[in-house]
Motif scaffolding. Structure first.
Motif, PDB file in Angstrom:
ATOM      1  N   ASP A  45       0.808  -1.222   0.000  1.00  0.00           N
ATOM      2  CA  ASP A  45       0.000   0.000   0.000  1.00  0.00           C
ATOM      3  C   ASP A  45       0.844   1.276   0.000  1.00  0.00           C
ATOM      4  O   ASP A  45       0.321   2.378   0.059  1.00  0.00           O
ATOM      5  N   GLY A  46       2.193   1.137  -0.055  1.00  0.00           N
ATOM      6  CA  GLY A  46       3.076   2.291  -0.122  1.00  0.00           C
ATOM      7  C   GLY A  46       3.663   2.716   1.208  1.00  0.00           C
ATOM      8  O   GLY A  46       4.522   3.589   1.247  1.00  0.00           O
ATOM      9  N   THR A  47       3.231   2.121   2.304  1.00  0.00           N
ATOM     10  CA  THR A  47       3.781   2.464   3.607  1.00  0.00           C
ATOM     11  C   THR A  47       5.087   1.707   3.847  1.00  0.00           C
ATOM     12  O   THR A  47       5.362   0.700   3.187  1.00  0.00           O
ATOM     13  N   THR A  48       5.881   2.232   4.777  1.00  0.00           N
ATOM     14  CA  THR A  48       7.130   1.569   5.150  1.00  0.00           C
ATOM     15  C   THR A  48       7.203   1.461   6.661  1.00  0.00           C
ATOM     16  O   THR A  48       6.528   2.210   7.389  1.00  0.00           O
ATOM     17  N   ARG A  49       8.028   0.542   7.127  1.00  0.00           N
ATOM     18  CA  ARG A  49       8.275   0.392   8.566  1.00  0.00           C
ATOM     19  C   ARG A  49       9.707  -0.074   8.724  1.00  0.00           C
ATOM     20  O   ARG A  49      10.152  -0.970   8.021  1.00  0.00           O
ATOM     21  N   ASP A  50      10.430   0.537   9.640  1.00  0.00           N
ATOM     22  CA  ASP A  50      11.810   0.148   9.911  1.00  0.00           C
ATOM     23  C   ASP A  50      11.842  -0.846  11.056  1.00  0.00           C
ATOM     24  O   ASP A  50      11.237  -0.625  12.110  1.00  0.00           O
ATOM     25  N   LEU A  51      12.561  -1.943  10.837  1.00  0.00           N
ATOM     26  CA  LEU A  51      12.750  -2.965  11.854  1.00  0.00           C
ATOM     27  C   LEU A  51      14.198  -2.893  12.316  1.00  0.00           C
ATOM     28  O   LEU A  51      15.116  -2.907  11.504  1.00  0.00           O
ATOM     29  N   HIS A  52      14.398  -2.805  13.606  1.00  0.00           N
ATOM     30  CA  HIS A  52      15.739  -2.666  14.155  1.00  0.00           C
ATOM     31  C   HIS A  52      16.332  -4.046  14.442  1.00  0.00           C
ATOM     32  O   HIS A  52      16.472  -4.458  15.595  1.00  0.00           O
ATOM     33  N   CYS A  53      16.620  -4.747  13.357  1.00  0.00           N
ATOM     34  CA  CYS A  53      17.238  -6.063  13.447  1.00  0.00           C
ATOM     35  C   CYS A  53      17.944  -6.325  12.121  1.00  0.00           C
ATOM     36  O   CYS A  53      17.914  -5.497  11.223  1.00  0.00           O
ATOM     37  N   ARG A  54      18.580  -7.482  12.021  1.00  0.00           N
ATOM     38  CA  ARG A  54      19.279  -7.835  10.785  1.00  0.00           C
ATOM     39  C   ARG A  54      18.304  -8.443   9.781  1.00  0.00           C
ATOM     40  O   ARG A  54      17.284  -9.013  10.164  1.00  0.00           O
TER      41      ARG A  54
END
Length: 190
Positions: A45-54
């Motif tokens: 849907d065009g959204t992003t999310r940052d995950l703080h892992c490898r």
């Protein structure tokens, strides 16, 4: 201090917990940010999310959710370098691409793109890398255009085929039963 830890504990829950969420993910791309090295999740849907892992942690969690192991999947194939093998997980095929140059030794350079969200691929121009056009974003690819296209074509064979085999309904039901058995074993004993 009243017994409370001063450092927040990391959550061990999978970043993408449900199968229907995995199909909505267009890509997991390792990215450098001001907060450090993160895995940026691009959703359809065009959204992003940052995950703080490898990136490996994300792929391992997704594979585990689907009852698979990236290491075991890769051991079965030898026609291309094992590191660059597509991962077929349920109805989703994740294709690895080199999406950034490393800044330090052992830096993650591979990102995983959901094959169903790839729309086009453009060759590099000048100093700019090749581009992979997804349904929601453009991703740089640090491979030659021919290599990128070859990886996409190789991944297509991992897409699920239509259910024309007469044994397909039985195989599907067995897979569902196996999944239910695994869920029962994972529930805590009262």
């Amino acid at each position: 201090m009243n017994g409370q830890p001063t450092i927040p504990l990391l959550s061990l829950t999978p970043p993408i917990p449900a199968e229907e969420d995995v199909t909505k993910v267009a890509a997991w791309i390792p990215t450098y940010t001001s907060e450090g090295d993160v895995v940026r999740t691009y959703f359809a849907d065009g959204t992003t999310r940052d995950l703080h892992c490898r990136i490996r942690t994300v792929i391992d969690h997704v594979a585990e959710h689907h009852g698979a192991s990236p290491e075991l999947i890769r051991r079965q194939y030898t026609q291309m370098r094992r590191l660059y093998m597509p991962l077929a997980l349920g109805g989703t095929v994740l294709v690895p691409f080199r999406v950034r140059p490393p800044k330090i030794v052992r830096d993650a350079t591979l990102g995983y793109v959901n094959l169903r969200h790839i729309r086009d691929c453009y060759p590099s121009t000048g100093d700019a890398p090749s581009r992979l056009v997804l349904s929601c974003a453009d991703i740089p690819v640090y491979w030659q255009h021919a290599t990128t296209v070859r990886h996409i074509e190789a991944a297509v064979m991992y897409l699920p085929q239509t259910a024309t085999d007469p044994l397909y309904p039985m195989a599907l039901r067995l897979a569902q039963l196996l999944h239910m058995m695994i869920e029962v074993k994972q529930q805590p004993v009262p």
